[in-house]
Design a protein around this motif. Structure first.
Motif, short mmCIF file in Angstrom:
data_model
loop_
_atom_site.label_atom_id
_atom_site.label_comp_id
_atom_site.label_asym_id
_atom_site.label_seq_id
_atom_site.Cartn_x
_atom_site.Cartn_y
_atom_site.Cartn_z
N CYS A 125 0.84 -1.21 0.00
CA CYS A 125 0.00 0.00 0.00
C CYS A 125 0.87 1.26 0.00
CB CYS A 125 -0.93 0.00 1.21
SG CYS A 125 -2.31 -1.15 1.12
N GLN A 126 1.89 1.27 0.85
CA GLN A 126 2.79 2.42 0.89
C GLN A 126 3.50 2.61 -0.44
OE1 GLN A 126 4.74 0.90 4.51
NE2 GLN A 126 4.42 2.90 5.44
N VAL A 129 1.02 4.11 -2.96
CA VAL A 129 0.75 5.52 -2.66
C VAL A 129 1.92 6.40 -3.11
CG1 VAL A 129 0.49 7.18 -0.78
CG2 VAL A 129 -0.86 5.09 -0.78
N TYR A 146 -4.36 4.70 0.61
CA TYR A 146 -3.79 5.25 1.84
C TYR A 146 -4.78 5.13 3.00
CZ TYR A 146 -0.58 8.15 4.54
OH TYR A 146 0.33 8.61 5.48
N ARG A 147 -6.07 5.24 2.71
CA ARG A 147 -7.07 5.02 3.76
C ARG A 147 -7.03 3.56 4.22
NH1 ARG A 147 -10.52 8.13 0.13
NH2 ARG A 147 -10.68 10.28 0.90
N TYR A 149 -4.47 1.60 4.09
CA TYR A 149 -3.23 1.45 4.86
C TYR A 149 -3.43 1.88 6.31
CZ TYR A 149 1.17 3.03 6.84
OH TYR A 149 2.21 3.27 7.70
N HIS A 150 -4.13 3.00 6.53
CA HIS A 150 -4.33 3.47 7.90
C HIS A 150 -5.20 2.50 8.71
CE1 HIS A 150 -2.38 7.37 8.46
NE2 HIS A 150 -2.52 7.52 7.18
N PRO A 203 2.27 11.75 7.45
CA PRO A 203 0.89 11.66 6.93
C PRO A 203 0.37 12.99 6.38
CG PRO A 203 1.07 10.54 9.04
CD PRO A 203 2.36 11.27 8.84
N ILE A 206 1.65 13.47 2.92
CA ILE A 206 1.09 12.47 2.00
C ILE A 206 -0.34 12.84 1.63
CG2 ILE A 206 0.42 10.06 1.74
CD1 ILE A 206 3.41 10.49 1.60
N TRP A 207 -1.15 13.21 2.62
CA TRP A 207 -2.53 13.60 2.32
C TRP A 207 -2.56 14.82 1.40
CZ3 TRP A 207 -5.94 10.16 2.83
CH2 TRP A 207 -6.03 9.30 3.94
#
Length: 219
Positions: A125-126, A129, A146-147, A149-150, A203, A206-207
């Motif tokens: 996932c990382q 992204v 990314y969601r 992943y969290h 984060p 990234i967002w």
């Protein structure tokens, strides 16, 4: 450090310029940061966000390093046990198989998910992204990944498995002759790289990057 400002003045600002502390809920105006600076809450001192230099390049390097370490960490012997003239090599994968063959299939599934499957899925996932940011392609999918992943972060428990390995080594040391295998060093390296990656891959940046904002993430 962000400025809490007057509540009436804050009400006039767009949401993109505001930030709330996750610890004390103080609402404040978002500060612009330079490379390697951190924004701290003026009330409780909690780190709100940071601006990492060369975020994408450094994170990609760490993700690739972790992926290279993944196979030897899980399939090379962590330790070699010598007991009553017999020798056995123990790996993460052999531990999962041992639990499964011992009729503890539920525990085997949990160990497999938390120590092998989910850590690998997190790394993939990382990687997806970071590539979507670097290549400027498919950022809407990057947001979704990314969601995901969290949601997975709390389920990857390499450090718990590592503590279990240490406990086993301590308990078995007086019962049999133990030899530390290369897999243990790879496993420790994988754990450290993932911790480092969590620190570097800010984060907040990234967002912002996935939302299409120019944050100079690849500088």
């Amino acid at each position: 450090m962000p400025n809490p400002a007057d509540p009436e003045a804050l009400a006039q600002l767009p949401l993109s310029e505001l930030v709330a502390c996750h610890e004390c809920d103080l609402l404040m105006r978002k500060a612009t940061l330079r490379n390697d600076e951190k924004a701290l809450c003026p009330r409780c001192g909690y780190e709100l966000y940071a601006h990492r230099h060369n975020l994408v390049s450094r994170s990609l390097a760490l993700v690739l390093a972790a992926l290279l370490l993944y196979i030897p960490a899980n399939f090379l012997p962590i330790m070699q046990l010598h007991l009553l003239g017999q020798t056995s090599d123990d790996t993460v994968w052999s531990g999962v198989l041992g639990l499964y063959n011992s009729e503890m299939r539920g525990i085997a599934v949990v160990v497999f998910l938390c120590s092998m499957a989910i850590p690998l899925l997190k790394l993939l996932c990382q990687l997806a992204v970071l590539l979507s940011i670097r290549l400027d392609f498919g950022r809407s999918y990057g947001l979704l990944i990314y969601r995901i992943y969290h949601h997975l972060r709390e389920w990857g428990m390499l450090e718990v498995y590592f503590m279990g390995v240490l406990v086993a080594i301590v308990k078995l040391a007086d019962m049999a002759q133990l030899s530390i295998g290369l897999g243990l060093f790879c496993f420790i390296s994988l754990l450290l790289v993932q911790v480092w990656l969590e620190v570097v891959m800010a984060p907040h940046q990234i967002w912002q990057a996935l939302s299409g904002e120019d944050i100079h993430a690849g500088d």
